[in-house]
Write a protein that holds these residues in place. Structure first.
Motif, PDB file in Angstrom:
ATOM      1  N   UNK A 114       0.268  -3.714  11.055  1.00  0.00           N
ATOM      2  CA  UNK A 114       0.914  -3.393   9.545  1.00  0.00           C
ATOM      3  C   UNK A 114       0.422  -4.627   8.830  1.00  0.00           C
ATOM      4  N   UNK A 115      -0.450  -4.462   7.982  1.00  0.00           N
ATOM      5  CA  UNK A 115      -1.259  -5.632   7.170  1.00  0.00           C
ATOM      6  C   UNK A 115      -0.480  -5.875   5.952  1.00  0.00           C
ATOM      7  N   UNK A 173       3.854  -0.939  17.132  1.00  0.00           N
ATOM      8  CA  UNK A 173       3.589  -1.454  15.800  1.00  0.00           C
ATOM      9  C   UNK A 173       3.920  -2.995  15.712  1.00  0.00           C
ATOM     10  N   UNK A 174       2.916  -3.674  14.977  1.00  0.00           N
ATOM     11  CA  UNK A 174       2.982  -4.928  14.900  1.00  0.00           C
ATOM     12  C   UNK A 174       2.586  -5.564  13.642  1.00  0.00           C
ATOM     13  N   UNK A 175       3.522  -6.335  12.869  1.00  0.00           N
ATOM     14  CA  UNK A 175       3.114  -6.915  11.631  1.00  0.00           C
ATOM     15  C   UNK A 175       2.276  -8.254  12.048  1.00  0.00           C
ATOM     16  N   UNK A 176       1.541  -8.509  11.134  1.00  0.00           N
ATOM     17  CA  UNK A 176       0.503  -9.743  11.218  1.00  0.00           C
ATOM     18  C   UNK A 176       0.177 -10.326  10.043  1.00  0.00           C
ATOM     19  N   UNK A 177      -0.256 -11.911  10.192  1.00  0.00           N
ATOM     20  CA  UNK A 177      -0.767 -12.291   8.952  1.00  0.00           C
ATOM     21  C   UNK A 177      -1.937 -13.084   9.528  1.00  0.00           C
TER      22      UNK A 177
END
Lengths: 333, 333
Positions: A240-241, A269-273
């Protein structure tokens, strides 16, 4: 004089040009440890919508009257640091202005002979690194995987599909309109494109991803993502960008609850920066540059001209007006 | 005769007793490789709601007229396999019936002297393993983490908080009503409990989890989970085990969109099923049993009596009527 764009008002919903103000100030003087940089290209990116909203997030918001934040690339014209000299080309967070005096710590030297300067805020900058890390370090891909990317014709998404190809995956892009879809399949070699403005995404995925989706790289969120979730395979991964479809929302967005899918399909699911992976930047950028040189990683830009067009370029980008990376050209380097 | 419960109709919304039918059949005869088992306790679990819905999921649905699936524990009274003998106690998928003839491959031998038989369909069975794997293999915990679990007074959730304690974490349970909340803090030693029926979960988390939530173990979904998400910490993990609040939904459930939180907090969420980790069952069960013996892992049961009460016990469990593990007692072993 230094022309710069400051936040005039916090946008409510879709930003308007009245939320931004162009002002003139004297060209700043660098302090010790800083450079004076004349900006050649500045970047407008989706994340900036969050930064000007005042909403609590991963970074401090831009305050009213402050210069809008953002990466830029340009040429050092005066230096008070031994790390850079006048004439050097540099990339870093300089904001929406013609001249900036960033600390040398925040700058990266770039080579204008190796790639056009604007590439260093695009495919060889934050958007390219975002694609690289999200696909390879967050989602993880195996040869034969089907990779689906929303915002497939944007700066990040267009790189995602091509990196997926390099890694032996099937690349499916979701983008808005036949021009973008034609570009990612024709020019970039995506295996399939879905025009979310003209097609039912869920229906189209049946033929675009006949074996289901192993990796979903989400730049968009909202109804596009809702349509992808039922096509996710068992043990699929979601990076998740961004959630650009939601950034102008005034009320808290609602939609179908998705967590049940996670159980049935054992989805991760993984959000990242992008800056979570900063220690890998040198390796990643070298690999990205090699793919650009070999022709495996192509890019295009939508170029606005002049600092006075920064706000409209940003507003247009939020609505999907750009194809590839949206930049604003301020000067020849 | 063998009394058994079959699916009479696919439930719409909250199941009613009319969706189930009690019928009598001759006691079955085992084929080669099978045992005849007299069931002592059968398990009613949330996942069964999905199995009788006919909805596409990770396992084939129960068809109309078929015996309701489910784990049970009992005693072998005849065997046509050399792996088990008459008198052995066994656990496995036997369904809602008084006698079953499961294949020996599907049975696990259990020791009635080491723990009460019913524990093998609870804390030392699927629910206990679910807590163990979800917390330790899916989410991952570090000493000092705050672990929040929804359905905190259920068979799975009550184990989650106690395993969290064993691992040096703060345990916060969300449960329905003061009795359940008092049990998990008083008897089980949870650090805090939140009564979602009587409190605003988001507000209560400010004091129950003053440093935020590092691991959220979700059995419930819906508004409870919506209230937890804003309290998740950067790099928090969400183990998605169940969504019981949604299982009786007739229309596709909608709610606040959660994916933006994933980016801001770099959340990793993963759905899982207990049998994804089957190869670790022996080690996990041995460790769980050691914690039961040491008193670090307590449990309780809500016991219904007789096969004729299976449907009402199941319906009640879906509505949260049970505390601890809901079982149905059919016979003394």
């Amino acid at each position: 004089m230094n022309r710069r764009v400051v936040l005039a008002a916090r946008p409510v919903g879709v930003p308007t040009e009245a939320d931004f103000r162009l002002e003139e100030k004297p060209i700043p003087t660098p302090d010790d440890g800083e450079c004076l940089v004349q900006v050649s290209y500045l970047s407008v990116d989706p994340y900036m919508r969050g930064r000007i909203s005042g909403r609590k997030s991963y970074a401090a918001p831009v305050e009213i009257g402050q210069v809008i934040v953002g990466a830029a690339v340009g040429r050092v014209i005066a230096s008070k640091t031994d790390r850079f000299s006048a004439g050097d080309c540099v990339m870093g967070g300089m904001g929406w202005q013609e001249y900036a005096t960033p600390s040398a710590d925040l700058l990266r030297r770039v080579d204008p002979d190796a790639a056009p300067l604007s590439a260093y805020i695009g495919v060889l900058g934050m958007p390219g690194l975002t694609a690289y890390y999200g696909l390879l370090k967050v989602a993880g891909v195996n040869p034969g995987d089907t990779v689906c990317v929303s915002g497939g014709a944007g700066a990040v998404g267009s790189a995602v599909g091509q990196i997926a190809h390099v890694k032996g995956c099937r690349a499916v892009g979701i983008a808005g309109g036949p021009k973008k879809c034609g570009w990612i399949t024709g020019e970039l070699g995506f295996d399939a494109a879905i025009d979310y403005k003209g097609e039912d995404v869920g229906e189209a995925l049946k033929t675009a991803a006949p074996d289901g989706v192993d990796v979903y790289f989400d730049n968009v969120g909202g109804p596009v993502t809702d349509a992808v979730f039922p096509h996710l395979n068992v043990r699929s991964r979601v990076a998740i960008c961004g959630q650009i479809s939601q950034y102008n929302a005034i009320d808290a967005p609602v939609g179908p609850r998705l967590l049940w899918h996670f159980i049935v399909k054992r989805i991760r699911a993984q959000g990242f920066l992008v800056f979570d992976f900063r220690e890998h930047d040198d390796v990643a950028l070298a690999e990205m540059a090699s793919w650009v040189r070999s022709g495996q990683l192509k890019y295009t830009e939508t170029v606005a001209e002049g600092i006075e067009s920064a706000a409209s370029a940003f507003i247009g980008m939020l609505g999907g007006a750009n194809i590839g990376k949206q930049v604003v050209k301020l000067s020849d380097a």
